[in-house]
Design an enzyme around this catalytic site. Structure first.
Site, PDB file in Angstrom:
ATOM      1  N   GLN A   1      -1.846   2.558   9.958  1.00  0.00           N
ATOM      2  CA  GLN A   1      -0.542   2.689   9.279  1.00  0.00           C
ATOM      3  C   GLN A   1       0.442   3.505  10.109  1.00  0.00           C
ATOM      4  OE1 GLN A   1      -3.523   3.192   7.822  1.00  0.00           O
ATOM      5  NE2 GLN A   1      -3.534   2.669   5.661  1.00  0.00           N
TER       6      GLN A   1
ATOM      7  N   ASN B   1      -5.308  12.487  -0.026  1.00  0.00           N
ATOM      8  CA  ASN B   1      -4.443  11.661   0.837  1.00  0.00           C
ATOM      9  C   ASN B   1      -5.327  10.960   1.862  1.00  0.00           C
ATOM     10  OD1 ASN B   1      -1.777  10.729   1.565  1.00  0.00           O
ATOM     11  ND2 ASN B   1      -1.956  11.947   3.416  1.00  0.00           N
ATOM     12  N   LYS B   2      -4.691  10.151   2.679  1.00  0.00           N
ATOM     13  CA  LYS B   2      -5.410   9.328   3.663  1.00  0.00           C
ATOM     14  C   LYS B   2      -6.473  10.128   4.408  1.00  0.00           C
ATOM     15  CE  LYS B   2      -5.135   5.835   4.282  1.00  0.00           C
ATOM     16  NZ  LYS B   2      -6.116   4.958   3.545  1.00  0.00           N
TER      17      LYS B   2
ATOM     18  N   ARG C   1      -7.255  -0.691  -6.863  1.00  0.00           N
ATOM     19  CA  ARG C   1      -7.561   0.444  -5.976  1.00  0.00           C
ATOM     20  C   ARG C   1      -7.750   1.690  -6.849  1.00  0.00           C
ATOM     21  NH1 ARG C   1      -4.268   1.150  -0.497  1.00  0.00           N
ATOM     22  NH2 ARG C   1      -6.188   2.217   0.088  1.00  0.00           N
TER      23      ARG C   1
ATOM     24  N   ASP D   1      -1.899  10.544  -2.549  1.00  0.00           N
ATOM     25  CA  ASP D   1      -2.273   9.495  -3.508  1.00  0.00           C
ATOM     26  C   ASP D   1      -2.576  10.055  -4.884  1.00  0.00           C
ATOM     27  OD1 ASP D   1      -2.743   8.143  -0.828  1.00  0.00           O
ATOM     28  OD2 ASP D   1      -2.916   6.524  -2.302  1.00  0.00           O
TER      29      ASP D   1
ATOM     30  N   ARG E   1       0.867  -1.180   0.000  1.00  0.00           N
ATOM     31  CA  ARG E   1       0.000   0.000   0.000  1.00  0.00           C
ATOM     32  C   ARG E   1       0.904   1.229   0.000  1.00  0.00           C
ATOM     33  NH1 ARG E   1       2.442   2.012   3.683  1.00  0.00           N
ATOM     34  NH2 ARG E   1       0.891   3.661   3.681  1.00  0.00           N
ATOM     35  N   GLY E   2       0.281   2.391  -0.200  1.00  0.00           N
ATOM     36  CA  GLY E   2       1.060   3.607  -0.417  1.00  0.00           C
ATOM     37  C   GLY E   2       1.175   3.807  -1.915  1.00  0.00           C
ATOM     38  N   ALA E   3       0.864   5.024  -2.380  1.00  0.00           N
ATOM     39  CA  ALA E   3       0.696   5.242  -3.823  1.00  0.00           C
ATOM     40  C   ALA E   3       1.896   4.811  -4.676  1.00  0.00           C
ATOM     41  CB  ALA E   3       0.338   6.715  -4.068  1.00  0.00           C
TER      42      ALA E   3
END
Ligand code: MRU
Length: 347
Positions: free
Chosen positions: A196, A247-248, A93, A237, A50-52
């Site tokens: 996270q 973003n998150k 995603r 992202d 995970r993470g762009a």
């Protein structure tokens, strides 16, 4: 294989893609070995990786696996057959544009290929991986240079080595800034529901002896009010052409808090995260994840039976609340459409 001197979530090893299972960190270090594109798509969807930027890199390696299988199936028709795999990867995603960037990049390479595609595509996937590490290093330098005096920063989610090819975006700035004595302390939001911050950011910081304090997201306003935070530093992202930042979930709230309390707000992301096809943040697709992720914590029910939950994974921070966007091509202060376009023109 590209090397970074930080933990690496993604490795290509002897014909397979190896992914550190981030769902199990920090308590268990398990590496999954994948040799099919469908397994890579599943790993992205299920948060193994995970993470762009990391999602984009994993997808590029997934395309290498797809090409190997499709070429074996039909050396003459594999370019048509692989479209199904590209589509499947694209559906894993929706928000991180690095995924679509990597798929488009590999698709263009595929168009011009003749013969066995694997060696060329593998070299290209490794190049994407290597370039991401180099971009993180550059952003680390550029971001740290903006910090004028020793300070404490707050970060959200994990934009570290685990979320990238290595070194990290927001945490790359932290690494560089800490080495220069400019960042002395990291406050990490725990980041519900996947934790996270608690599991990944805290782990990365502890391993490098960078002082880190965890707090629940709700504590951010209080910490800023008490004067504990000088900068908020986060990843992204997807950044729209006008500088709006996805973003998150929770990042937008932090940006509002930061502006109210006079705390600077820095977004650190490579240009593969900038989507010039999206005019503004309103057009960024926001992933909605399963309500069970909110209603349960590691399989334990935590909510009242019968309650429903909403689980948007990302939010959009308007460019007007962002003090600076740092990319590997340069720094954009008080971002807007014109400045973003000029930065993207840099090479
Ligand atoms: O749902 P996740 O863990 O993939 O979300 C990750 C983030 O929001 C990160 O901040 C972003 O991808 C930048 S990673 C360098």
């Amino acid at each position: 294989m590209p090397q970074a001197d930080t933990v690496q979530a993604i490795c290509w090893n002897n014909k397979q893609l190896q992914l550190l299972d981030q769902r199990l960190l920090p308590h268990k270090k398990v590496c999954l070995e994948l040799d099919e594109a469908s397994a890579v798509a599943g790993a992205i969807r299920d948060m193994v990786v995970r993470g762009a930027p990391a999602i984009g890199i994993a997808a590029a390696y997934g395309i290498v696996l797809a090409a190997r299988a499709r070429f074996a199936e039909s050396p003459t028709n594999w370019k048509t057959l692989i479209e199904t795999d590209l589509k499947m990867l694209a559906q894993s995603r929706p928000t991180a544009v690095n995924l679509f960037w990597a798929i488009e990049y590999m698709r263009e390479i595929i168009t011009g290929l003749q013969g066995d595609p694997e060696p060329v595509l593998l070299a290209e996937a490794k190049k994407i991986h290597e370039n991401d590490i180099a971009a993180c290093r550059r952003m680390g330098e550029l971001g740290a240079a903006l910090i004028e005096q020793p300070c404490a920063i707050l970060t959200h989610c994990n934009a570290g080595a685990l979320a990238t090819g290595g070194y990290g975006t927001a945490l790359g700035v932290v690494r560089a800034g800490f080495a220069m004595g400019k960042i002395t302390h990291v406050y990490a939001d725990e980041t519900r529901p996947w934790m996270q911050g608690a599991r990944l950011t805290a782990w990365e910081m502890v391993q490098e002896n960078i002082p880190v304090t965890l707090q629940v997201e709700g504590a951010a306003a209080h910490l800023m009010q008490q004067g504990n935070i000088d900068w908020v530093i986060v990843g992204s992202d997807r950044i729209a052409a006008n500088g709006d930042v996805a973003n998150k979930i929770g990042t937008y709230g932090l940006a509002i808090l930061a502006r109210y309390h006079g705390v600077k707000f820095m977004v650190v992301a490579p240009t593969s995260t900038v989507d010039m096809n999206v005019v503004c943040g309103e057009d960024i697709p926001i992933e909605q994840r399963a309500s069970e992720e909110v209603l349960f914590l590691t399989d334990q029910p935590i909510a009242a039976v019968g309650a429903v939950a909403r689980n948007p994974a990302f939010d959009v921070t308007p460019a007007a609340l962002v003090d600076v966007i740092v990319t590997e091509r340069g720094v954009v202060l008080a971002p807007d459409a014109e400045k973003m376009a000029a930065m993207m023109e840099n090479t």
